[in-house]
Design an enzyme around this catalytic site. Structure first.
Site, PDB file in Angstrom:
ATOM      1  N   HIS A 197     -10.127   6.129  -1.553  1.00 43.49           N
ATOM      2  CA  HIS A 197     -11.101   4.203  -1.261  1.00 43.49           C
ATOM      3  C   HIS A 197     -12.387   4.905  -2.142  1.00 43.49           C
ATOM      4  CE1 HIS A 197      -7.815   4.318   2.509  1.00 43.49           C
ATOM      5  NE2 HIS A 197      -8.287   3.227   2.035  1.00 43.49           N
ATOM      6  N   GLU A 440      11.306  -2.462  -8.559  1.00 40.09           N
ATOM      7  CA  GLU A 440      10.517  -1.362  -8.266  1.00 40.09           C
ATOM      8  C   GLU A 440      11.614  -0.456  -7.338  1.00 40.09           C
ATOM      9  OE1 GLU A 440       7.254  -2.303  -5.874  1.00 40.09           O
ATOM     10  OE2 GLU A 440       8.216  -3.943  -4.299  1.00 40.09           O
ATOM     11  N   ASP A 464       5.711   0.904  -8.170  1.00 43.52           N
ATOM     12  CA  ASP A 464       6.887   1.500  -7.948  1.00 43.52           C
ATOM     13  C   ASP A 464       7.680   1.772  -8.055  1.00 43.52           C
ATOM     14  OD1 ASP A 464       5.686   2.056  -4.978  1.00 43.52           O
ATOM     15  OD2 ASP A 464       5.754  -0.316  -4.882  1.00 43.52           O
ATOM     16  N   CYS A 511       4.385  -7.337 -12.454  1.00 42.14           N
ATOM     17  CA  CYS A 511       2.867  -7.497 -11.517  1.00 42.14           C
ATOM     18  C   CYS A 511       2.091  -6.113 -11.306  1.00 42.14           C
ATOM     19  CB  CYS A 511       2.959  -8.312 -10.478  1.00 42.14           C
ATOM     20  SG  CYS A 511       4.434  -8.029  -8.761  1.00 42.14           S
TER      21      CYS A 511
HETATM   22  C1  PEP Z   1       3.927  -2.755  -8.032  1.00 44.68           C
HETATM   23  O1  PEP Z   1       4.503  -1.641  -7.397  1.00 44.68           O
HETATM   24  O2  PEP Z   1       4.187  -2.057  -9.033  1.00 44.68           O
HETATM   25  C2  PEP Z   1       3.501  -3.736  -7.032  1.00 44.68           C
HETATM   26  C3  PEP Z   1       3.251  -4.508  -8.055  1.00 44.68           C
HETATM   27  O3  PEP Z   1       2.958  -3.495  -5.650  1.00 44.68           O
HETATM   28  P1  PEP Z   1       2.120  -2.532  -4.776  1.00 44.68           P
HETATM   29  O4  PEP Z   1       1.676  -1.575  -5.930  1.00 44.68           O
HETATM   30  O5  PEP Z   1       1.934  -3.749  -3.713  1.00 44.68           O
HETATM   31  O6  PEP Z   1       3.536  -1.593  -4.028  1.00 44.68           O
HETATM   32 MG    MG Z   2       5.284  -1.837  -4.754  1.00 42.67          MG
END
Ligand code: PEP
Ligand code: MG
Length: 587
Positions: A197, A440, A464, A511
């Site tokens: 954090h 993922e 992930d 993403c």
């Molecule tokens: C990911 O896993 O790349 C993703 C975009 O989801 P999060 O980071 O929210 O797990």
């Molecule tokens: Mg993810």
């Protein structure tokens, strides 16, 4: 003075970009002196009253910090203080301290310290990242409370911050809350991971930070001049004029680039040959929607809705969710908003769902779509809210953590029910709403051809996907060096997903954090990824880069990389491409 002024270079993990230079403040908090004396039975009630008073004062202080941080950095960053309030108000800690006082006849301050220490030790020794973090919360809150009880003003960092580079073993979110851009020049810590954090907050206020410097606190002393390069994790003690000059020039160039890049943020995102690459923003809540437009994004590629669910006030109602989704949809229309259904679990725990027992491996546990499929009411409430919002913009719906067609089918069955429920109430929604799947989990990537037949788009969650594919806990700093986005297995997997998607005529986005990494973006695009979704602040830079690159060069890079098996050679190749085609853009 016969002091050595030798220049010394050190390397850590870069956690927040930027360059800083200035005198060091070595932050080694001195231990508080805890009074230890006996009290009579008559004094016990006064002690309890005193304890109550100090609990209130501490609560007030935390609430003040939460509001200040929330105003400055947003609700997500301030969330840690909600956790701190829960620790402070924990009846078990309070009652055990009072019992300890009654049984031992010792003063309350001494007893609070003793009881809290017992809890801290218990949590700190558990081999679980999440629970160890809870030990930090208890430590942080207790320190604050003890300062009130002892009657000393909290030493904190606040009074001594101005124009210093903070060097510490670690910094807590409470410490970081006192940071202000322009006052704290940089942060260097012995321990810590990129996802703590405190580091996230440093990044939000754009203070350069480097973590994982091991014993750095013992190598510098108060007032040493230090240069911090948050871009590549280098720290230089007593930098020479030559080094400073080099970095000065570097920073000047960065500033000039930033201006140039922002001036072009509103231009179309396409390569030199005109190949369009859609760039969208990742957001966590409706309050971020202004940034989406400012950064030149073509809408929102990932709305992480779980942050709406982590509030103290409990889970949002269908109406509250609808308002949040609708605000974003209406603001960015006609550009799309990809709303991801709940991804709770992993490192995101609301107290109301996991009341007591934690899972041994939360990232492999009841997370995201699994949790939703086990809680149909919760899931359908969200689906209805998203569907209703789709009447007000270009909304797409996306499921996280899908492992294969079985889960996708089950999720879609609930979606069909949610639609019927709205139909019955004659509530409006976009009947052609697109439904996508995050890729993922390796099993989803391997069966992407089946999934592609049943959905409208894919978004690869590399954060992930990499952790599951390479078996690297994304939160564990001890193995952070093994987290390799350019591992051949990752590249093959992305390529396979793109092929499966394109064979069915659907588009693929990425993403995860790599979508904002200028070294890896050319590789992703060369592998055939159609769109990227990334943090808004990084988007103008990525767009600028894409506008100055040939798509065919990126394709050749990816083709060459797919032939290599050695991750070191692979990253070398990507970096050479970056040096040749991208670094030149900033000179
Ligand atoms: C990911 O896993 O790349 C993703 C975009 O989801 P999060 O980071 O929210 O797990
Ligand atoms: Mg993810």
């Amino acid at each position: 003075m016969a002091e050595s002024r030798t220049e010394q270079f050190f390397k850590g993990i870069s956690a927040s970009p930027g360059v800083a230079y200035g005198p060091v403040h070595v932050y080694l908090p001195k231990e508080l002196e805890i009074p230890d004396h006996s009290i009579s039975e008559d004094q016990q009630e006064d002690e309890i009253e005193y304890f109550d008073e100090k609990l209130l004062a501490t609560r007030k202080e935390i609430l003040g910090l939460r509001d200040a941080v929330s105003g400055r950095l947003g609700r997500e960053s301030a969330g840690i203080f909600d956790a701190h309030l829960l620790v402070l108000e924990d009846r078990v800690l309070i009652e055990e301290s009072i019992r300890e006082m009654r049984e031992t006849g010792k003063n309350i301050t001494y007893c609070v310290n003793k009881v809290a220490q017992r809890y801290i030790d218990a949590f700190a020794n558990i081999d679980d990242e999440y629970l160890r973090e809870r030990a930090n919360d208890i430590r942080d809150v207790t320190k604050r409370l003890l300062h009130h009880l002892v009657g000393e003003s909290r030493h904190g960092l606040e009074p001594i911050l101005e124009n210093r580079i903070i060097v510490a073993r670690d910094v807590s979110p409470s410490d970081t809350a006192g940071f202000e851009r322009g006052k704290v020049l940089g942060v260097v810590t012995d321990v810590g991971s990129k996802t703590s954090h405190a580091v996230i907050m440093a990044r939000s206020i754009q203070v350069p930070a480097i973590v994982g410097m091991r014993n750095f606190t013992s190598l510098v002393k108060e007032g040493d001049e230090v240069l911090v390069d948050g871009y590549d994790g280098t720290v230089v003690i007593n930098p020479s004029e030559k080094t400073l000059f080099g970095y000065g020039k570097f920073e000047e160039k960065k500033q000039a680039l930033r201006r140039r890049v922002h001036a072009e943020a509103g231009e179309p995102s396409r390569t030199l040959e005109g190949v369009p690459i859609d760039l969208r923003a990742n957001i966590e809540g409706p309050e971020e929607v202004g940034r989406v437009k400012d950064c030149g994004a073509a809408g929102v590629g990932l709305f992480r809705t779980e942050f709406l669910f982590l509030k103290d006030s409990g889970f949002p109602s269908e109406e509250e969710q609808y308002q949040a989704y609708r605000t974003v949809a209406a603001e960015v229309a006609p550009d799309p908003v990809v709303i991801r259904t709940l991804d709770l679990g992993g490192d995101k725990f609301p107290n109301s769902i996991y009341p007591t027992d934690r899972e041994a491996n939360p990232f492999l546990g009841l997370r995201a779509i699994r949790l939703c499929l086990e809680n149909p009411d919760l899931f359908k409430r969200q689906l209805r809210a998203i569907l209703r919002a789709s009447a007000h913009g270009n909304v797409k719906l996306m499921y996280p953590m899908i492992s294969g067609v079985g889960e996708l089918d089950r999720a879609n069955a609930y979606l069909a029910e949610a639609k019927e429920e709205l139909d019955r109430k004659e509530q409006d929604y976009d009947r052609g709403i697109e439904v996508g799947t995050m890729i993922e989990i390796p099993s989803a990537a391997i069966t992407a051809d089946f999934l592609a037949r049943k959905c409208d788009f894919f978004s690869i969650g590399t954060n992930d996907l990499i952790q599951y594919l390479l078996a690297i806990d994304r939160l564990n700093e001890r193995i952070a060096h093994l987290y390799e986005p350019a591992h051949p297995a990752v590249l093959r997997m992305v390529r396979g997903v793109v092929e499966a998607a394109h064979a069915q005529g659907i588009r693929v986005s990425v993403c995860g954090e790599v979508a904002g990494d200028a070294v890896l973006v050319p590789v992703l695009l060369g592998l055939g990824v159609d769109e990227l979704s990334l943090v808004a602040s990084g988007l103008p830079g990525i767009k600028y880069m894409i506008r100055n690159l040939e798509f065919s060069a990126m394709e050749s890079l990816a083709a060459e990389m797919l032939e290599l098996g050695d991750p070191c050679e692979l990253i070398q190749l990507a970096e050479t491409f970056y040096e040749k085609h991208v670094a030149g853009l900033i000179t």
